[in-house]
Design a protein around this motif. Structure first.
Motif, PDB file in Angstrom:
ATOM      1  N   GLU A   7      12.221  -5.420  19.005  1.00  0.00           N
ATOM      2  CA  GLU A   7      12.317  -5.969  17.662  1.00  0.00           C
ATOM      3  C   GLU A   7      11.569  -7.296  17.647  1.00  0.00           C
ATOM      4  OE1 GLU A   7      15.546  -7.075  14.218  1.00  0.00           O
ATOM      5  OE2 GLU A   7      16.217  -6.844  16.256  1.00  0.00           O
ATOM      6  N   PRO A   8      10.311  -7.284  17.180  1.00  0.00           N
ATOM      7  CA  PRO A   8       9.558  -8.535  17.120  1.00  0.00           C
ATOM      8  C   PRO A   8      10.253  -9.550  16.222  1.00  0.00           C
ATOM      9  CG  PRO A   8       8.164  -6.646  16.589  1.00  0.00           C
ATOM     10  CD  PRO A   8       9.585  -6.156  16.678  1.00  0.00           C
ATOM     11  N   GLU A   9      10.003 -10.810  16.477  1.00  0.00           N
ATOM     12  CA  GLU A   9      10.615 -11.887  15.688  1.00  0.00           C
ATOM     13  C   GLU A   9      10.417 -11.672  14.192  1.00  0.00           C
ATOM     14  OE1 GLU A   9      12.448 -14.536  16.683  1.00  0.00           O
ATOM     15  OE2 GLU A   9      12.439 -13.700  18.690  1.00  0.00           O
ATOM     16  N   SER A  10       9.256 -11.160  13.800  1.00  0.00           N
ATOM     17  CA  SER A  10       8.955 -11.031  12.381  1.00  0.00           C
ATOM     18  C   SER A  10       9.582  -9.790  11.740  1.00  0.00           C
ATOM     19  CB  SER A  10       7.439 -10.996  12.168  1.00  0.00           C
ATOM     20  OG  SER A  10       6.900  -9.871  12.832  1.00  0.00           O
ATOM     21  N   ALA A  11      10.102  -8.880  12.537  1.00  0.00           N
ATOM     22  CA  ALA A  11      10.682  -7.659  11.976  1.00  0.00           C
ATOM     23  C   ALA A  11      12.045  -7.956  11.373  1.00  0.00           C
ATOM     24  CB  ALA A  11      10.820  -6.600  13.064  1.00  0.00           C
ATOM     25  N   SER A  12      12.303  -7.332  10.244  1.00  0.00           N
ATOM     26  CA  SER A  12      13.601  -7.528   9.610  1.00  0.00           C
ATOM     27  C   SER A  12      14.632  -6.619  10.266  1.00  0.00           C
ATOM     28  CB  SER A  12      13.508  -7.215   8.121  1.00  0.00           C
ATOM     29  OG  SER A  12      13.335  -5.826   7.932  1.00  0.00           O
ATOM     30  N   LYS A  13      15.890  -6.984  10.157  1.00  0.00           N
ATOM     31  CA  LYS A  13      16.941  -6.134  10.696  1.00  0.00           C
ATOM     32  C   LYS A  13      16.957  -4.797   9.973  1.00  0.00           C
ATOM     33  CE  LYS A  13      19.933  -9.464  12.770  1.00  0.00           C
ATOM     34  NZ  LYS A  13      21.289  -9.865  13.021  1.00  0.00           N
ATOM     35  N   THR A  14      16.577  -4.801   8.716  1.00  0.00           N
ATOM     36  CA  THR A  14      16.523  -3.553   7.965  1.00  0.00           C
ATOM     37  C   THR A  14      15.575  -2.580   8.642  1.00  0.00           C
ATOM     38  OG1 THR A  14      16.999  -4.728   5.925  1.00  0.00           O
ATOM     39  CG2 THR A  14      16.063  -2.545   5.708  1.00  0.00           C
ATOM     40  N   THR A  15      14.430  -3.060   9.094  1.00  0.00           N
ATOM     41  CA  THR A  15      13.472  -2.209   9.789  1.00  0.00           C
ATOM     42  C   THR A  15      14.059  -1.705  11.096  1.00  0.00           C
ATOM     43  OG1 THR A  15      11.608  -3.391   8.821  1.00  0.00           O
ATOM     44  CG2 THR A  15      11.163  -2.107  10.804  1.00  0.00           C
ATOM     45  N   ALA A  16      14.706  -2.575  11.843  1.00  0.00           N
ATOM     46  CA  ALA A  16      15.320  -2.178  13.115  1.00  0.00           C
ATOM     47  C   ALA A  16      16.431  -1.159  12.879  1.00  0.00           C
ATOM     48  CB  ALA A  16      15.855  -3.394  13.850  1.00  0.00           C
ATOM     49  N   GLU A  17      17.218  -1.363  11.843  1.00  0.00           N
ATOM     50  CA  GLU A  17      18.285  -0.419  11.513  1.00  0.00           C
ATOM     51  C   GLU A  17      17.704   0.934  11.142  1.00  0.00           C
ATOM     52  OE1 GLU A  17      21.489  -3.708   9.904  1.00  0.00           O
ATOM     53  OE2 GLU A  17      20.281  -2.608   8.466  1.00  0.00           O
ATOM     54  N   LYS A  18      16.624   0.923  10.386  1.00  0.00           N
ATOM     55  CA  LYS A  18      15.968   2.182  10.022  1.00  0.00           C
ATOM     56  C   LYS A  18      15.433   2.886  11.253  1.00  0.00           C
ATOM     57  CE  LYS A  18      14.643   0.912   5.338  1.00  0.00           C
ATOM     58  NZ  LYS A  18      13.520   0.600   4.434  1.00  0.00           N
ATOM     59  N   ASP A  19      14.849   2.128  12.182  1.00  0.00           N
ATOM     60  CA  ASP A  19      14.345   2.718  13.427  1.00  0.00           C
ATOM     61  C   ASP A  19      15.472   3.394  14.204  1.00  0.00           C
ATOM     62  OD1 ASP A  19      11.787   1.815  12.889  1.00  0.00           O
ATOM     63  OD2 ASP A  19      11.840   0.197  14.366  1.00  0.00           O
ATOM     64  N   ALA A  20      16.590   2.699  14.344  1.00  0.00           N
ATOM     65  CA  ALA A  20      17.715   3.249  15.100  1.00  0.00           C
ATOM     66  C   ALA A  20      18.270   4.488  14.410  1.00  0.00           C
ATOM     67  CB  ALA A  20      18.805   2.191  15.270  1.00  0.00           C
ATOM     68  N   SER A  21      18.420   4.421  13.105  1.00  0.00           N
ATOM     69  CA  SER A  21      18.939   5.574  12.358  1.00  0.00           C
ATOM     70  C   SER A  21      17.997   6.764  12.476  1.00  0.00           C
ATOM     71  CB  SER A  21      19.137   5.213  10.888  1.00  0.00           C
ATOM     72  OG  SER A  21      20.147   4.260  10.760  1.00  0.00           O
ATOM     73  N   ARG A  22      16.694   6.490  12.401  1.00  0.00           N
ATOM     74  CA  ARG A  22      15.707   7.565  12.517  1.00  0.00           C
ATOM     75  C   ARG A  22      15.786   8.208  13.902  1.00  0.00           C
ATOM     76  NH1 ARG A  22      11.185   4.969  11.430  1.00  0.00           N
ATOM     77  NH2 ARG A  22      10.799   4.497  13.608  1.00  0.00           N
ATOM     78  N   GLU A  23      15.922   7.403  14.936  1.00  0.00           N
ATOM     79  CA  GLU A  23      16.009   7.956  16.288  1.00  0.00           C
ATOM     80  C   GLU A  23      17.265   8.802  16.457  1.00  0.00           C
ATOM     81  OE1 GLU A  23      13.552   8.123  18.228  1.00  0.00           O
ATOM     82  OE2 GLU A  23      12.342   6.708  17.126  1.00  0.00           O
ATOM     83  N   LEU A  24      18.363   8.382  15.860  1.00  0.00           N
ATOM     84  CA  LEU A  24      19.580   9.200  15.918  1.00  0.00           C
ATOM     85  C   LEU A  24      19.365  10.533  15.193  1.00  0.00           C
ATOM     86  CD1 LEU A  24      22.401   6.578  15.400  1.00  0.00           C
ATOM     87  CD2 LEU A  24      21.936   7.899  17.463  1.00  0.00           C
ATOM     88  N   ARG A  25      18.677  10.496  14.054  1.00  0.00           N
ATOM     89  CA  ARG A  25      18.381  11.739  13.327  1.00  0.00           C
ATOM     90  C   ARG A  25      17.422  12.617  14.116  1.00  0.00           C
ATOM     91  NH1 ARG A  25      17.894   8.212   9.095  1.00  0.00           N
ATOM     92  NH2 ARG A  25      15.648   8.408   9.118  1.00  0.00           N
ATOM     93  N   ASN A  26      16.483  12.005  14.837  1.00  0.00           N
ATOM     94  CA  ASN A  26      15.507  12.761  15.618  1.00  0.00           C
ATOM     95  C   ASN A  26      16.134  13.421  16.842  1.00  0.00           C
ATOM     96  OD1 ASN A  26      13.453  12.094  13.881  1.00  0.00           O
ATOM     97  ND2 ASN A  26      12.654  10.446  15.139  1.00  0.00           N
ATOM     98  N   HIS A  27      17.302  12.951  17.236  1.00  0.00           N
ATOM     99  CA  HIS A  27      17.987  13.485  18.416  1.00  0.00           C
ATOM    100  C   HIS A  27      19.431  13.810  18.069  1.00  0.00           C
ATOM    101  CE1 HIS A  27      14.583  12.435  20.920  1.00  0.00           C
ATOM    102  NE2 HIS A  27      14.571  11.263  20.323  1.00  0.00           N
ATOM    103  N   PRO A  28      19.635  14.773  17.172  1.00  0.00           N
ATOM    104  CA  PRO A  28      21.013  15.067  16.761  1.00  0.00           C
ATOM    105  C   PRO A  28      21.905  15.499  17.921  1.00  0.00           C
ATOM    106  CG  PRO A  28      19.523  16.782  16.005  1.00  0.00           C
ATOM    107  CD  PRO A  28      18.675  15.675  16.563  1.00  0.00           C
ATOM    108  N   GLU A  29      21.315  16.067  18.963  1.00  0.00           N
ATOM    109  CA  GLU A  29      22.115  16.468  20.113  1.00  0.00           C
ATOM    110  C   GLU A  29      22.719  15.260  20.820  1.00  0.00           C
ATOM    111  OE1 GLU A  29      18.076  15.513  21.639  1.00  0.00           O
ATOM    112  OE2 GLU A  29      18.818  16.610  19.907  1.00  0.00           O
ATOM    113  N   ALA A  30      22.124  14.092  20.618  1.00  0.00           N
ATOM    114  CA  ALA A  30      22.629  12.872  21.261  1.00  0.00           C
ATOM    115  C   ALA A  30      23.988  12.475  20.719  1.00  0.00           C
ATOM    116  CB  ALA A  30      21.644  11.717  21.068  1.00  0.00           C
ATOM    117  N   PHE A  31      24.294  12.867  19.491  1.00  0.00           N
ATOM    118  CA  PHE A  31      25.614  12.511  18.976  1.00  0.00           C
ATOM    119  C   PHE A  31      26.434  13.699  18.521  1.00  0.00           C
ATOM    120  CE2 PHE A  31      23.227  12.360  15.023  1.00  0.00           C
ATOM    121  CZ  PHE A  31      24.132  12.757  14.063  1.00  0.00           C
ATOM    122  N   ALA A  32      25.848  14.873  18.475  1.00  0.00           N
ATOM    123  CA  ALA A  32      26.615  16.052  18.065  1.00  0.00           C
ATOM    124  C   ALA A  32      27.770  16.319  19.021  1.00  0.00           C
ATOM    125  CB  ALA A  32      25.704  17.267  17.976  1.00  0.00           C
ATOM    126  N   GLU A  33      27.523  16.088  20.313  1.00  0.00           N
ATOM    127  CA  GLU A  33      28.543  16.352  21.321  1.00  0.00           C
ATOM    128  C   GLU A  33      29.423  15.134  21.587  1.00  0.00           C
ATOM    129  OE1 GLU A  33      26.190  17.474  24.653  1.00  0.00           O
ATOM    130  OE2 GLU A  33      25.428  19.275  23.675  1.00  0.00           O
TER     131      GLU A  33
END
Length: 71
Positions: A7-33
């Protein structure tokens, strides 16, 4: 898509939150179980060991568990 998940200094938390949410959606098996926030975070850290902002990942995982359990 970013590969270092830093998370670069200039990145907003909103962007970081979107990145994390997207990664969770991209790997549903990571939280399905998984039934805990810690379980999801552990799996995502295994997938992305260089993810620097684990707090954002934790909050995204917590939200995923809440959605999953209907809370």
């Amino acid at each position: 898509m970013r590969t270092d998940h830093s998370e670069p200094e200039s990145a907003s938390k909103t962007t970081a939150e979107k990145d994390a949410s997207r990664e969770l959606r991209n790997h549903p098996e990571a939280f399905a179980e998984e039934t805990t926030t810690a379980g999801i975070v552990a799996r995502m850290v295994d997938l992305y060991p260089g993810w620097e902002n684990r707090r954002i990942l934790w909050h995204s995982a917590m939200a995923a568990i809440a959605r999953k359990t209907g809370q």
